[in-house]
Design a protein around this motif. Structure first.
Motif, PDB file in Angstrom:
ATOM      1  N   ALA A  20       0.830  -1.203   0.000  1.00  0.00           N
ATOM      2  CA  ALA A  20       0.000   0.000   0.000  1.00  0.00           C
ATOM      3  C   ALA A  20       0.864   1.253   0.000  1.00  0.00           C
ATOM      4  O   ALA A  20       0.601   2.212  -0.738  1.00  0.00           O
ATOM      5  CB  ALA A  20      -0.930  -0.007   1.210  1.00  0.00           C
ATOM      6  N   ALA A  21       1.920   1.260   0.826  1.00  0.00           N
ATOM      7  CA  ALA A  21       2.809   2.424   0.882  1.00  0.00           C
ATOM      8  C   ALA A  21       3.574   2.589  -0.424  1.00  0.00           C
ATOM      9  O   ALA A  21       3.775   3.709  -0.902  1.00  0.00           O
ATOM     10  CB  ALA A  21       3.775   2.284   2.057  1.00  0.00           C
ATOM     11  N   ILE A 125       5.028  11.751   0.323  1.00  0.00           N
ATOM     12  CA  ILE A 125       6.188  11.138  -0.318  1.00  0.00           C
ATOM     13  C   ILE A 125       7.431  11.967  -0.020  1.00  0.00           C
ATOM     14  O   ILE A 125       7.485  13.157  -0.346  1.00  0.00           O
ATOM     15  CB  ILE A 125       5.997  11.035  -1.841  1.00  0.00           C
ATOM     16  N   THR A 126       8.422  11.340   0.602  1.00  0.00           N
ATOM     17  CA  THR A 126       9.702  11.990   0.829  1.00  0.00           C
ATOM     18  C   THR A 126      10.658  11.601  -0.291  1.00  0.00           C
ATOM     19  O   THR A 126      10.788  10.419  -0.622  1.00  0.00           O
ATOM     20  CB  THR A 126      10.301  11.592   2.186  1.00  0.00           C
ATOM     21  N   THR A 127      11.300  12.596  -0.875  1.00  0.00           N
ATOM     22  CA  THR A 127      12.260  12.368  -1.958  1.00  0.00           C
ATOM     23  C   THR A 127      13.617  12.909  -1.547  1.00  0.00           C
ATOM     24  O   THR A 127      13.714  14.045  -1.071  1.00  0.00           O
ATOM     25  CB  THR A 127      11.801  13.064  -3.253  1.00  0.00           C
ATOM     26  N   ALA A 128      14.629  12.088  -1.707  1.00  0.00           N
ATOM     27  CA  ALA A 128      16.007  12.517  -1.446  1.00  0.00           C
ATOM     28  C   ALA A 128      16.797  12.433  -2.738  1.00  0.00           C
ATOM     29  O   ALA A 128      16.684  11.447  -3.479  1.00  0.00           O
ATOM     30  CB  ALA A 128      16.653  11.649  -0.366  1.00  0.00           C
ATOM     31  N   VAL A 144       7.883   6.488   1.988  1.00  0.00           N
ATOM     32  CA  VAL A 144       6.519   6.794   2.420  1.00  0.00           C
ATOM     33  C   VAL A 144       6.276   6.097   3.752  1.00  0.00           C
ATOM     34  O   VAL A 144       6.619   4.916   3.917  1.00  0.00           O
ATOM     35  CB  VAL A 144       5.471   6.315   1.388  1.00  0.00           C
ATOM     36  N   GLU A 145       5.679   6.813   4.687  1.00  0.00           N
ATOM     37  CA  GLU A 145       5.247   6.221   5.951  1.00  0.00           C
ATOM     38  C   GLU A 145       3.729   6.086   5.912  1.00  0.00           C
ATOM     39  O   GLU A 145       3.008   7.066   5.715  1.00  0.00           O
ATOM     40  CB  GLU A 145       5.672   7.090   7.127  1.00  0.00           C
ATOM     41  N   PHE A 150       7.404   2.131   7.222  1.00  0.00           N
ATOM     42  CA  PHE A 150       8.160   3.193   6.555  1.00  0.00           C
ATOM     43  C   PHE A 150       8.884   2.520   5.403  1.00  0.00           C
ATOM     44  O   PHE A 150       9.804   1.723   5.606  1.00  0.00           O
ATOM     45  CB  PHE A 150       9.149   3.850   7.524  1.00  0.00           C
ATOM     46  N   VAL A 151       8.446   2.823   4.191  1.00  0.00           N
ATOM     47  CA  VAL A 151       8.893   2.114   2.991  1.00  0.00           C
ATOM     48  C   VAL A 151       9.919   2.933   2.227  1.00  0.00           C
ATOM     49  O   VAL A 151       9.689   4.113   1.941  1.00  0.00           O
ATOM     50  CB  VAL A 151       7.677   1.801   2.086  1.00  0.00           C
TER      51      VAL A 151
END
Length: 214
Positions: A20-21, A125-128, A144-145, A150-151
């Protein structure tokens, strides 16, 4: 469910939360329960949809028998030959991977000279991204959490910038955005990627096998 099936199941709840994440991270519709696993409609040129299973459940064989065209993937937690044994002869194995988790702390290494790190979060969505001095992308990844996990997703270091510790920097940078200490860190790694993650303390939850019709 037979005892043999139970013995090889990954944690279905953990797999479902990861899936899902991951769908959120990739802008896809939520997974739909189907045939004892989940259906994800990807709609990509080389992948219409994927079917994901926590182990060798009986629904896999019935599903595979109903599929006759390419670009549909069956993915299962378990060994490749175990998956292949559930499928008609027209199915072929793809390169495998590993479903992995991490329960310890993530150490943040120093960023090598000549690079800079950017981390942003937008709509869950966290992007690094690690950029070169000229602004080119040397490495990137997403996280994504959601639903207690936390994926980490699409952790990529460009070929010209590998073996410089950039992957470690990305993982630590993304991991620092985890809001809940109880959210379980999970990812799926390629065979090569699993070596890096193992060196960072990640553990294999299960092999992650894939098959399709060529």
């Amino acid at each position: 469910m037979e005892e043999q099936e139970k013995a090889h199941l990954a944690d279905p709840g953990l797999l479902a939360a990861w899936l899902a994440a991951r769908s959120i991270a990739r802008g896809l519709a939520p997974p739909v329960p189907d045939h004892g696993g989940w259906r994800v409609d990807t709609g990509l040129p080389g992948e219409i949809r994927r079917r994901v299973f926590a182990g060798p459940v009986t629904g896999i064989s019935a599903l595979a028998a109903s599929i006759h065209g390419p670009h549909i993937f069956i993915k299962m937690c378990g060994a490749g030959q175990q998956l292949l044994g559930l499928l008609p002869p027209r199915w072929q194995l793809c390169p495998g991977g590993f479903f992995m988790r991490h329960a310890g702390s993530l150490q943040a290494p120093d960023l090598p000279a000549g690079y800079r790190l950017e981390v942003t979060t937008s709509q869950a969505i966290t992007t690094a991204r690690i950029l070169t001095g000229g602004g080119g992308i040397a490495a990137s990844g997403h996280a994504v959490e959601y639903a207690g996990v936390f994926v980490f997703d699409r952790i990529v270091t460009e070929a010209a910038h590998r073996r410089r510790g950039l992957g470690r920097v990305l993982i630590a940078a993304l991991g620092s955005r985890r809001r809940s200490d109880s959210a379980r860190r999970v990812l799926v790694a390629t065979e090569d990627g699993a070596k890096l993650y193992a060196s960072l303390g990640w553990q294999i939850e299960s092999p992650y096998s894939t098959a399709t019709i060529a």
